[in-house]
Design a protein around this motif. Sequence first.
Motif, short mmCIF file in Angstrom:
data_model
loop_
_atom_site.label_atom_id
_atom_site.label_comp_id
_atom_site.label_asym_id
_atom_site.label_seq_id
_atom_site.Cartn_x
_atom_site.Cartn_y
_atom_site.Cartn_z
N GLU A 166 0.84 -1.19 0.00
CA GLU A 166 0.00 0.00 0.00
C GLU A 166 0.88 1.25 0.00
O GLU A 166 1.54 1.55 1.00
N PRO A 167 0.91 1.99 -1.11
CA PRO A 167 1.77 3.19 -1.18
C PRO A 167 1.49 4.20 -0.07
O PRO A 167 2.43 4.84 0.43
N LEU A 168 0.24 4.34 0.34
CA LEU A 168 -0.07 5.32 1.38
C LEU A 168 0.57 4.93 2.72
O LEU A 168 0.96 5.80 3.50
N ALA A 169 0.66 3.65 2.98
CA ALA A 169 1.32 3.20 4.20
C ALA A 169 2.80 3.58 4.18
O ALA A 169 3.37 3.96 5.21
N LEU A 170 3.43 3.49 3.01
CA LEU A 170 4.83 3.87 2.90
C LEU A 170 5.02 5.37 3.05
O LEU A 170 6.02 5.83 3.61
N VAL A 171 4.05 6.13 2.54
CA VAL A 171 4.12 7.59 2.71
C VAL A 171 4.10 7.95 4.19
O VAL A 171 4.83 8.84 4.65
N LEU A 172 3.26 7.26 4.96
CA LEU A 172 3.18 7.52 6.39
C LEU A 172 4.48 7.16 7.10
O LEU A 172 4.96 7.90 7.98
N ILE A 173 5.09 6.04 6.71
CA ILE A 173 6.37 5.64 7.30
C ILE A 173 7.44 6.68 6.98
O ILE A 173 8.25 7.04 7.85
N GLU A 174 7.46 7.17 5.75
CA GLU A 174 8.42 8.20 5.37
C GLU A 174 8.24 9.45 6.23
O GLU A 174 9.21 10.08 6.67
N LYS A 175 6.98 9.81 6.49
CA LYS A 175 6.69 10.98 7.31
C LYS A 175 7.18 10.78 8.73
O LYS A 175 7.84 11.66 9.31
N TYR A 176 6.88 9.64 9.32
CA TYR A 176 7.33 9.36 10.68
C TYR A 176 8.86 9.33 10.77
O TYR A 176 9.45 9.77 11.76
N ALA A 177 9.49 8.77 9.74
CA ALA A 177 10.96 8.62 9.76
C ALA A 177 11.66 9.97 9.79
O ALA A 177 12.75 10.09 10.37
N ARG A 178 11.06 10.98 9.20
CA ARG A 178 11.69 12.31 9.19
C ARG A 178 11.83 12.89 10.59
O ARG A 178 12.65 13.77 10.82
N ASP A 179 11.01 12.41 11.52
CA ASP A 179 11.06 12.92 12.89
C ASP A 179 11.98 12.09 13.80
O ASP A 179 12.01 12.31 15.01
N ILE A 180 12.70 11.12 13.21
CA ILE A 180 13.62 10.29 14.00
C ILE A 180 14.98 10.36 13.33
O ILE A 180 15.35 9.51 12.51
N PRO A 181 15.76 11.39 13.65
CA PRO A 181 17.03 11.62 12.93
C PRO A 181 18.06 10.51 13.10
O PRO A 181 18.98 10.39 12.29
N GLU A 182 17.92 9.70 14.16
CA GLU A 182 18.89 8.61 14.37
C GLU A 182 18.79 7.54 13.29
O GLU A 182 19.73 6.78 13.08
N TRP A 183 17.63 7.48 12.64
CA TRP A 183 17.39 6.45 11.63
C TRP A 183 17.30 7.08 10.24
O TRP A 183 16.72 8.15 10.08
N THR A 184 17.85 6.39 9.25
CA THR A 184 17.78 6.84 7.86
C THR A 184 16.99 5.82 7.05
O THR A 184 17.36 4.65 6.99
#
Length: 234
Positions: free
Chosen positions: A9-27
């Motif tokens: 589901e592309p929308l699920a990946l969009v949400l993960i990308e959004k959340y990831a931007r707020d966790i700088p320790e992870w790329t």
Amino acid sequence: MTFIALDDEPLALVLIEKYARDIPEWTLLATFTDASTAAEYLRNNTVDLLLSDINMPDISGLQFVQALPDERPMIIFVTAYKEFAHEGFNLDVVDYLVKPVAPERFKKALQKAADLLELQRKADAASAPSPTPLEDHIFVFSEYQKIKISLKDVLYLESMGDYVKIFLESQAKPVLTLDRLKNLAERLYAQGFRRIHRSVVVNLEKVKAFQKSRVQVGSEWLPVGEKYLGELGE
């Protein structure tokens, strides 16, 4: 620390990308909507963590993880189906997130993975092989015979499942031996060989140049996994 995400589901990946931007320790290195492309990426790249959906059309996330090699990344399942939780945890996954996932819950799961990764790195450092008498050669079985290989001739070793290819300066064709890369890496640690990728061990004396994500050994550029950067003495 790095991770990839797999979800049809592309929308699920969009949400993960959004959340990831707020966790700088992870790329977040890449996202995938089909398992075959994700598998190909993992064959050619080293990542610390995989986030995977379970209910996908081509293959289930459970089957996908079961098919990964032993030296796989840590796993977090992200799915809308609670009933797979028990089977998921049987695969020694880090966490099991049920959609819709709140950002706080997502961050907690990645922090758990970060903590486990740090413990693993400390354990690896503590268990590094003790100095052993230096050897200038090894014997390996190849093509139904035991052959002698001078360590000064070795450029690097590359894993092929239960086999290892040993690339030499003196010949174009690598030597293929039935062994595990982990075994050879431990055996050659005292001789100046270091693991730079889950599937590659290099002779440090043969390294001509290195960048953050790759090293030049002989005429070849080889990938360097983030978790192995310290092995190059950076």
